[in-house]
Enzyme design. Structure first.
Site, PDB file in Angstrom:
ATOM      1  N   GLY A  18     -27.319  26.590  39.220  1.00  0.00           N
ATOM      2  CA  GLY A  18     -25.882  26.566  39.406  1.00  0.00           C
ATOM      3  C   GLY A  18     -25.490  25.598  40.512  1.00  0.00           C
ATOM      4  CB  CYS A  19     -22.403  23.655  41.101  1.00  0.00           C
ATOM      5  SG  CYS A  19     -21.140  24.907  40.787  1.00  0.00           S
ATOM      6  CG  PHE A  20     -21.032  27.679  45.181  1.00  0.00           C
ATOM      7  CD1 PHE A  20     -20.880  26.958  46.350  1.00  0.00           C
ATOM      8  CD2 PHE A  20     -19.916  28.291  44.635  1.00  0.00           C
ATOM      9  CE1 PHE A  20     -19.641  26.841  46.972  1.00  0.00           C
ATOM     10  CE2 PHE A  20     -18.669  28.181  45.239  1.00  0.00           C
ATOM     11  CZ  PHE A  20     -18.529  27.456  46.410  1.00  0.00           C
TER      12      PHE A  20
END
Length: 321
Positions: A130-132
């Site tokens: 995921g990006c976070f």
């Protein structure tokens, strides 16, 4: 020349993936599947690709999987697993999933090169982070490996609106998001599970001390993360831990200067800065959520898995203005 397919081609991550792959020197896009855009020219939906591709979106491309060396799954969370179970892609086919569906599945390689580069090489099932999770892990993993994350770890991260996907919602609409900031999923963000799993793999076992406050930002793309914790280690010692950890990283760099988003937006770069304030250590990271946080990292994983140059197709430059 490697042949590539994309499933779920109408959204933001697929658009970024297409922009990278049409310029990649070692791949050729064979099909782009989209149920909602079937029959349309790709450049009609992703109109910045006008003049760069004549491809059209197709319907179900399951019968064409034997034509490609790799397929990227850019579908919504919860959809990829059903697609894989339905189509049963050959074990020799590289499948890179950009959803959450396989990030906690031990039969898939978790595709964070800064953690699993050796495992990604030659893998055929890769779960893109995921990006976070990517931005936070760049701050946390060197600390976890050194055994420094033993107490409370406080994390704050602000993300651009593209991180919520292309489908409109009340909190992604421009008139709401512009000139506005808000906290969401406080202490309970879905990416905490994969962050904790990777931290345990790197060296830290207990993960209940991680406290994450995600923030919606009034901008389109980018993630800016700050992490702080108590430690008596000198700043130079901690800096050396980070320098050693990222010595061979293709895109993640430790910098002496404070970082900001414009340094990384439109690149596959991850920047990390470390500084001490009394007994507290502050680690700041920045990435582009659609590139290093999604499609750029997916291409990086494809390059590693298929034996291509790790940075091929990702030689992107930031623009300060």
């Amino acid at each position: 020349m490697k042949k590539i397919g994309i499933v779920g081609g109408g959204g933001y991550t697929a658009g970024e993936l297409l922009r990278l792959l049409v310029r990649h020197p070692e791949v050729e896009i064979t099909f782009v599947e989209s149920g909602s855009q079937q029959g349309k020219a790709i450049s009609e939906v992703h109109d910045d690709l006008t003049g760069e591709t004549d491809l059209h979106f197709c319907g179900s491309a399951g019968a064409r999987l034997s034509e490609v060396d790799a397929v990227f799954l850019c579908m919504g969370h919860g959809v990829s697993r059903g697609w894989v179970e339905s189509h049963r892609p050959a074990k020799s086919l590289l499948v890179v999933d950009l959803s959450t569906d396989y990030r906690m599945d031990d039969s898939w390689v978790y595709g964070l090169p800064e953690l699993n580069r050796a495992r990604i090489q030659g893998a055929r099932r890769i779960a893109n982070p995921g990006c976070f999770a990517t931005a936070i892990q760049l701050a946390v993993l060197p600390l976890a490996r050194a055994g420094l994350v033993e107490g409370e770890l406080h994390i704050n991260g602000i993300t651009g609106s593209t991180g919520a996907g292309q489908s409109p919602s009340p909190t992604t609409h421009f008139s709401w998001r512009n000139n506005n900031v808000s906290v969401y999923k406080a202490f309970d963000h879905q990416h905490l599970a994969e962050i904790g799993r990777s931290a345990a793999q790197a060296g830290r076992v207990a993960t209940e001390g991680m406290h994450f406050l995600p923030v919606r930002g009034p901008f389109a793309r980018g993630i800016f993360v700050t992490c702080y914790l108590d430690t008596d280690r000198p700043e130079e010692e901690v800096r050396q831990l980070f320098k050693d950890y990222y010595a061979d990283a293709a895109f993640t760099h430790l910098t002496d200067q404070p970082v900001h988003l414009k340094q990384v937006v439109n690149t596959n770069k991850g920047l990390v800065h470390v500084e001490k304030h009394g007994g507290k250590l502050l680690v700041t990271t920045a990435i582009d959520n659609l590139l290093k946080g999604a499609s750029g990292q997916a291409v990086q994983n494809m390059n590693l898995a298929l034996g291509l140059g790790e940075t091929l197709g990702l030689e992107l430059k930031a623009s300060m203005f």
